[in-house]
Enzyme design. Structure first.
Site, PDB file in Angstrom:
ATOM      1  N   GLY A  15      30.610  49.629  35.456  1.00 28.08           N
ATOM      2  CA  GLY A  15      31.430  49.351  34.282  1.00 28.08           C
ATOM      3  C   GLY A  15      32.706  50.162  34.168  1.00 28.08           C
ATOM      4  O   GLY A  15      33.130  50.485  33.058  1.00 28.08           O
ATOM      5  N   SER A  16      33.343  50.486  35.301  1.00 32.51           N
ATOM      6  CA  SER A  16      34.586  51.260  35.199  1.00 32.51           C
ATOM      7  C   SER A  16      35.698  50.442  34.546  1.00 32.51           C
ATOM      8  O   SER A  16      36.495  50.977  33.762  1.00 32.51           O
ATOM      9  CB  SER A  16      35.022  51.767  36.574  1.00 32.51           C
ATOM     10  N   ASN A  17      35.763  49.145  34.850  1.00 35.59           N
ATOM     11  CA  ASN A  17      36.751  48.311  34.161  1.00 35.59           C
ATOM     12  C   ASN A  17      36.389  48.140  32.686  1.00 35.59           C
ATOM     13  O   ASN A  17      37.272  48.068  31.828  1.00 35.59           O
ATOM     14  CB  ASN A  17      36.869  46.945  34.841  1.00 35.59           C
ATOM     15  N   ILE A 100      27.653  34.072  40.644  1.00 39.19           N
ATOM     16  CA  ILE A 100      28.487  32.882  40.797  1.00 39.19           C
ATOM     17  C   ILE A 100      28.152  31.944  39.630  1.00 39.19           C
ATOM     18  O   ILE A 100      26.993  31.575  39.443  1.00 39.19           O
ATOM     19  CB  ILE A 100      28.228  32.198  42.146  1.00 39.19           C
ATOM     20  N   LEU A 101      29.160  31.601  38.859  1.00 38.29           N
ATOM     21  CA  LEU A 101      28.948  30.843  37.630  1.00 38.29           C
ATOM     22  C   LEU A 101      28.902  29.341  37.898  1.00 38.29           C
ATOM     23  O   LEU A 101      29.619  28.821  38.758  1.00 38.29           O
ATOM     24  CB  LEU A 101      30.062  31.165  36.637  1.00 38.29           C
ATOM     25  N   ASN A 115      38.867  36.973  34.793  1.00 41.44           N
ATOM     26  CA  ASN A 115      38.219  37.760  35.840  1.00 41.44           C
ATOM     27  C   ASN A 115      39.264  38.639  36.511  1.00 41.44           C
ATOM     28  O   ASN A 115      40.461  38.331  36.500  1.00 41.44           O
ATOM     29  CB  ASN A 115      37.574  36.840  36.881  1.00 41.44           C
ATOM     30  N   HIS A 117      39.920  40.558  40.331  1.00 41.99           N
ATOM     31  CA  HIS A 117      39.461  40.520  41.719  1.00 41.99           C
ATOM     32  C   HIS A 117      40.273  41.508  42.547  1.00 41.99           C
ATOM     33  O   HIS A 117      41.505  41.579  42.396  1.00 41.99           O
ATOM     34  CB  HIS A 117      39.626  39.106  42.292  1.00 41.99           C
ATOM     35  N   SER A 144      44.098  41.287  41.184  1.00 45.40           N
ATOM     36  CA  SER A 144      44.598  40.124  40.452  1.00 45.40           C
ATOM     37  C   SER A 144      43.724  39.827  39.238  1.00 45.40           C
ATOM     38  O   SER A 144      42.496  39.835  39.336  1.00 45.40           O
ATOM     39  CB  SER A 144      44.597  38.875  41.345  1.00 45.40           C
ATOM     40  N   GLU A 151      36.401  26.976  41.065  1.00 50.02           N
ATOM     41  CA  GLU A 151      36.551  27.486  42.423  1.00 50.02           C
ATOM     42  C   GLU A 151      36.324  28.991  42.427  1.00 50.02           C
ATOM     43  O   GLU A 151      36.865  29.714  41.575  1.00 50.02           O
ATOM     44  CB  GLU A 151      37.962  27.189  42.951  1.00 50.02           C
ATOM     45  N   LEU A 152      35.529  29.504  43.368  1.00 49.74           N
ATOM     46  CA  LEU A 152      35.263  30.929  43.453  1.00 49.74           C
ATOM     47  C   LEU A 152      36.553  31.716  43.620  1.00 49.74           C
ATOM     48  O   LEU A 152      37.345  31.442  44.531  1.00 49.74           O
ATOM     49  CB  LEU A 152      34.327  31.219  44.632  1.00 49.74           C
ATOM     50  N   GLU A 182      43.478  48.304  38.700  1.00 54.60           N
ATOM     51  CA  GLU A 182      42.646  47.393  37.916  1.00 54.60           C
ATOM     52  C   GLU A 182      42.541  47.894  36.482  1.00 54.60           C
ATOM     53  O   GLU A 182      42.601  47.106  35.522  1.00 54.60           O
ATOM     54  CB  GLU A 182      41.242  47.293  38.522  1.00 54.60           C
TER      55      GLU A 182
END
Length: 223
Positions: A15-17, A100-101, A115, A117, A144, A151-152, A182
């Site tokens: 959980g750093s973000n 993966i949702l 999200n 990445h 990003s 799409e993943l 980030e």
């Protein structure tokens, strides 16, 4: 200042973000600089995720949904949607959520699901992004923020931080610099959304009613 924007964060690990988001949304002495974003809850698919302790320390509601207790991705995502919606968030943020949702989940939160990445998308979707950047001899790497699509690691880009790759970089040193960025750009993107400046339209991601370029808004760190 806009009304409060309730944000729900999904995590699987340290959980750093999440911590960066918590720090950015806490009201300081100068209320004019405070963000309208408010983290209303943190949900994890792992009971041992350290991010849960971070949330509890900040007085944020937490919940655990163990994906192993459900019969497949569809059943888990249906339960997850039910849990999320009980908090009535305006924005759902993926912060190291290692699942993966399903398409149903993504469509349910279309336009309010972000999200982050660790690569300069569309490069290096998936895992091991830092090693792949080094193996390719890239001179620039980064991270990003994007709206989530079916799409993943796809979906319109919002914001990218570019990091110079040094000749003596290892995956560890490169990852550390990318992670630091980030923690800068994710809270910024969340704040833009909370302030009503960022939105997803049929044309793509828009900031201040201007269509963002395909690469999103880019920032560059000093070498």
């Amino acid at each position: 200042m806009p009304a409060t924007c309730n944000v729900l964060v999904l995590i699987s690990g340290s959980g750093s973000n999440l911590q960066a988001l918590i720090d950015s949304t806490q009201t300081g002495a100068d209320s004019s600089k405070s963000s309208p974003a408010r983290i209303c809850a943190v949900i994890s698919n792992r009971a041992d995720a350290y991010g849960l302790a971070r949330a509890k320390q900040a007085g944020i509601a937490t919940q655990v949904l163990d994906h192993k207790q459900y019969d497949g991705r569809e059943a888990f995502d249906a339960a997850l949607m039910h849990a999320i919606d009980s908090y009535d968030p305006q924005l759902v943020v993926l912060a190291g959520f290692m699942r993966i949702l399903t398409p149903d989940f993504v469509r349910h939160y279309a336009g309010r699901l972000l999200n982050i990445h660790p690569s300069l998308l569309p490069k290096y979707k998936g895992l091991h992004t830092h090693q792949r950047a080094l193996d390719a001899g890239d001179r620039e790497h980064g991270c990003s923020v994007h709206f989530v699509s079916e799409e993943l690691d796809g979906g319109p880009l919002v914001l990218q931080a570019l990091v110079s790759v040094q000749a003596d970089d290892s995956t560890t040193s490169l990852a550390q610099r990318v992670h630091a960025q980030e923690h800068v750009i994710y809270p910024l993107a969340v704040r833009w959304f909370a302030e009503g400046r960022l939105q997803l339209t049929p044309q793509g991601a828009m900031l201040d009613e201007q269509l963002l370029p395909a690469s999103g808004y880019q920032t560059r760190t000093q070498p």
